[in-house]
Scaffold this motif. Sequence first.
Motif, PDB file in Angstrom:
ATOM      1  N   TYR A 147     -10.862   8.606  -5.296  1.00  0.00           N
ATOM      2  CA  TYR A 147      -9.570   9.293  -5.336  1.00  0.00           C
ATOM      3  C   TYR A 147      -9.757  10.810  -5.322  1.00  0.00           C
ATOM      4  CZ  TYR A 147      -5.252  11.253  -7.131  1.00  0.00           C
ATOM      5  OH  TYR A 147      -4.133  12.023  -7.301  1.00  0.00           O
TER       6      TYR A 147
ATOM      7  N   PHE B  20      -9.186   4.123  -0.915  1.00  0.00           N
ATOM      8  CA  PHE B  20      -8.810   3.988  -2.319  1.00  0.00           C
ATOM      9  C   PHE B  20      -8.284   5.304  -2.889  1.00  0.00           C
ATOM     10  CE2 PHE B  20     -12.523   1.118  -1.628  1.00  0.00           C
ATOM     11  CZ  PHE B  20     -11.787  -0.049  -1.552  1.00  0.00           C
TER      12      PHE B  20
ATOM     13  N   PHE C 109      -4.805   5.628  -6.607  1.00  0.00           N
ATOM     14  CA  PHE C 109      -5.886   4.911  -7.288  1.00  0.00           C
ATOM     15  C   PHE C 109      -6.457   5.681  -8.480  1.00  0.00           C
ATOM     16  CE2 PHE C 109      -5.817   2.185  -3.584  1.00  0.00           C
ATOM     17  CZ  PHE C 109      -6.130   0.946  -4.132  1.00  0.00           C
TER      18      PHE C 109
ATOM     19  N   SER D 282       0.156  -2.384  -2.926  1.00  0.00           N
ATOM     20  CA  SER D 282      -0.781  -1.523  -2.208  1.00  0.00           C
ATOM     21  C   SER D 282      -0.385  -1.279  -0.756  1.00  0.00           C
ATOM     22  CB  SER D 282      -2.190  -2.125  -2.250  1.00  0.00           C
ATOM     23  OG  SER D 282      -2.648  -2.229  -3.581  1.00  0.00           O
TER      24      SER D 282
ATOM     25  N   PHE E  55     -13.062   3.990  -8.231  1.00  0.00           N
ATOM     26  CA  PHE E  55     -11.715   4.421  -7.841  1.00  0.00           C
ATOM     27  C   PHE E  55     -11.476   5.896  -8.181  1.00  0.00           C
ATOM     28  CE2 PHE E  55      -9.552  -0.019  -7.935  1.00  0.00           C
ATOM     29  CZ  PHE E  55     -10.063  -0.270  -6.681  1.00  0.00           C
TER      30      PHE E  55
END
Length: 350
Positions: free
Chosen positions: A22, A39, A47, A238, A18
Amino acid sequence: MIKRIQELDVLRILAMLFVITYHFAVEYGFAGIPVMNLFCTTPNYDFGNVAVTIFLILSGGLLYKKYGDLLNAPSKEISLQRFYKKRALAIYPPFWILSLYIPFSLLRHALTDGNTFALAHPLTLLLTLIGFDGYVKLYGVSTYAFCGDWFVGAIVFLYLLYPLLAKVYRKAPIVTLSVLTVLYALQFWIPAPNFLLSAYPFTLLFKFCLGFALVENLEKLRSSRTAIISAIVFIVLSFIDIPGSLNTDCFGTIAAIALFVFGFYLAPSLLRNKAVGTSVQKIAPLSYCVFLVQHVAILWSQAAYIQLFAKLHLRFTEWNVAALLAVTILLILLIAYLLNKVTRKALTFL
């Protein structure tokens, strides 16, 4: 010797991925390169926040499981001196090895423009030495931060306070978590960017101490009902934009807890696959080194990709950038592996 909990290693690797995806998406977006929102951000949180929160929960929880209340420890084997020495040996050697780039950079500046300390005051090198260069840079202080972003300073801060925090939590866990929750929430009224609030001291202490409670009650997290509720919470946060004034760090923290619970429940099924189990065993110990190198590796590889695409007269598309993400992840893992190996070799001389 406490047995390693492989389910938590699965979560560690998930957080590693993640934080890479990111920063990759953020940096490529800043450069104007088309990139899938893999993500990176959601309507309510990003994230990067989830990754850091999971790492803080794991760090706090595993320390508490291993050391408990250090200030009341009956055995010299887990004395304060031994604790701090082991933490320092875990944090600083790989960080210092990577930071050797800084004196070479200073030398380059001295030879090219005659201004050795062009980026910041020379005394800020002391902040690099103790790992707080990236952390104070968040607050606008010019430093020679090179690797690890702000996370190194944050984790040093938490390790320093761990013995006192663990003692207070052991005596009154509910009160301690409640007080930290209130102090964390009060920070929402401080006018500051969301990324800065994520690094505030009470934010760090709250998430770190939350790890005590979660890891202490792991068996209660094996419930399918709890896992399903957690999965629903994570999916809602999310994909559904929740109106209101709650801070994104708050949503990110809730999403991280939900993902932690659901991931812990799902991990045993994943680990039954031999290939997955072996990969987890190999990659999980690299997590700290990955955190140190990932941002620098993303930026430097991005510069190389741009030059390569220009020479080949290729255009960036979301699909070939996704392929570059896969290559970048492998590159980061390779660098982290080499850094881990060099660090282990260096420690044999101590």
